[in-house]
Design an enzyme around this catalytic site. Structure first.
Site, PDB file in Angstrom:
ATOM      1  N   ASP A  19       0.852  -1.178   0.000  1.00 60.57           N
ATOM      2  CA  ASP A  19       0.000   0.000   0.000  1.00 60.57           C
ATOM      3  C   ASP A  19       0.898   1.242   0.000  1.00 60.57           C
ATOM      4  OD1 ASP A  19      -2.454   1.520   0.369  1.00 60.57           O
ATOM      5  OD2 ASP A  19      -1.791   1.803   2.435  1.00 60.57           O
ATOM      6  N   ASP A  21      -0.258   5.162   1.040  1.00 56.91           N
ATOM      7  CA  ASP A  21      -0.519   6.031   2.193  1.00 56.91           C
ATOM      8  C   ASP A  21      -0.562   5.226   3.487  1.00 56.91           C
ATOM      9  OD1 ASP A  21      -1.188   8.798   1.007  1.00 56.91           O
ATOM     10  OD2 ASP A  21      -2.391   7.432  -0.200  1.00 56.91           O
ATOM     11  N   LYS A 177      -8.252  -4.723  -5.288  1.00 59.08           N
ATOM     12  CA  LYS A 177      -6.791  -4.753  -5.217  1.00 59.08           C
ATOM     13  C   LYS A 177      -6.288  -6.182  -5.416  1.00 59.08           C
ATOM     14  CE  LYS A 177      -5.949  -0.817  -2.079  1.00 59.08           C
ATOM     15  NZ  LYS A 177      -5.350  -0.433  -0.776  1.00 59.08           N
ATOM     16  N   ASP A 200      -1.732  -1.036   5.722  1.00 54.76           N
ATOM     17  CA  ASP A 200      -2.054  -0.407   7.005  1.00 54.76           C
ATOM     18  C   ASP A 200      -3.548  -0.289   7.275  1.00 54.76           C
ATOM     19  OD1 ASP A 200      -2.363   1.779   5.005  1.00 54.76           O
ATOM     20  OD2 ASP A 200      -2.716   2.997   6.790  1.00 54.76           O
ATOM     21  N   ASP A 204      -6.803  -3.041   2.846  1.00 52.12           N
ATOM     22  CA  ASP A 204      -5.658  -3.858   2.438  1.00 52.12           C
ATOM     23  C   ASP A 204      -5.795  -5.324   2.838  1.00 52.12           C
ATOM     24  OD1 ASP A 204      -4.408  -1.542   1.464  1.00 52.12           O
ATOM     25  OD2 ASP A 204      -3.548  -1.095   3.424  1.00 52.12           O
TER      26      ASP A 204
END
Length: 254
Positions: A19, A21, A177, A200, A204
């Site tokens: 990831d 950010d 994703k 995070d 995710d």
């Protein structure tokens, strides 16, 4: 201390799917990328480990950042758009969604104007559109409110509503994703077992859990921390460096 079985898996890692950010940045409230992240990416490149950025950010933003970071490929907009970073040609940009719901983001922003505004990135997004809270709010309760709007328009089978902790996202149901990452790996002739996934946020969990080694940075959402093999000791980009060093150490021990 890493479990021996996980340490053994680290030896065969060829790809790191990460990831952006909150994972490569200083922390979850910052867009700054620390020197530790740059050092980690350089270390992985030196040992022929390819890095794939997997992010909810708009494709042009994610691609631009990824070029400067020197990563191999980017999956943006929650899996809606992907591309290898270099060499880059327009034909290399793969758009996974069948339709765009830009109009829906505007409709939701109008209906929830007290709580939400459109992200500035929406002007540049292709398929996944973001709505940013105007202040401190419970984003999960906002997700339910937006789902009601989507359902009232008869779109519940075509649009997913989720939160990254930074923004709410309206994503075509066919995109994810995880799905985009698996397609990229198939093209590369690689197995998910050869991938370390790190992130995070709640968004995710799906893609990170599909990887041979799953990792959460120390300051990740609780749901992700509970779902992974490894939780780093350090947060965000500092935790990313920690796991990059662990991969290199394991490969040296082969």
């Amino acid at each position: 201390m890493l479990h021996e079985a996980i340490r053994s898996r680290l030896k065969s890692i060829r790809f790191v799917a990460t990831d952006l950010d909150g994972t490569l940045t200083v922390d979850r409230q910052s867009h700054l990328i620390p020197p530790e992240t740059i050092a980690a990416l350089s270390l992985l490149r030196e040992h022929d480990v390819k890095v794939v950025v997997v992010t909810a950010s708009g494709f042009p933003i994610a691609l631009g950042v990824s070029r400067y970071l020197g990563v191999y490929a980017v999956i943006a907009e929650n899996g809606c758009v992907r591309a290898r970073v270099e060499p880059q040609a327009s034909s290399d940009i793969l758009v996974e969604c069948r339709e765009s719901f830009r109009w829906l983001a505007r409709e939701v922003a109008r209906a929830c104007s007290e709580y939400l505004r459109e992200s500035w990135q929406n002007e540049y997004r292709r398929c996944d559109f973001a709505l940013v809270p105007k202040g401190p709010v419970d984003q999960r309760s906002l997700v339910e409110k937006v789902k009601e709007i989507v359902s009232s328009l008869g779109l519940e089978d075509r649009v997913k509503v989720s939160t990254s902790g930074y923004a709410l996202h309206l994503t075509p149901v066919e995109c994810s994703k995880r799905g985009s990452l698996l397609k990229l790996l198939e093209e590369e002739g690689a197995s998910p077992r050869e991938v370390l996934g790190i992130g995070d946020s709640l968004l995710d969990v799906e893609f990170v859990s599909s990887c041979g080694v799953s990792v959460a940075v120390a300051n990740a959402d609780e749901e992700l921390r509970k779902a992974v093999h490894i939780v780093t000791k350090a947060p965000s980009g500092y935790g990313f460096l920690e796991i990059a060093k662990a991969i290199v150490e394991a490969r040296r021990a082969r």
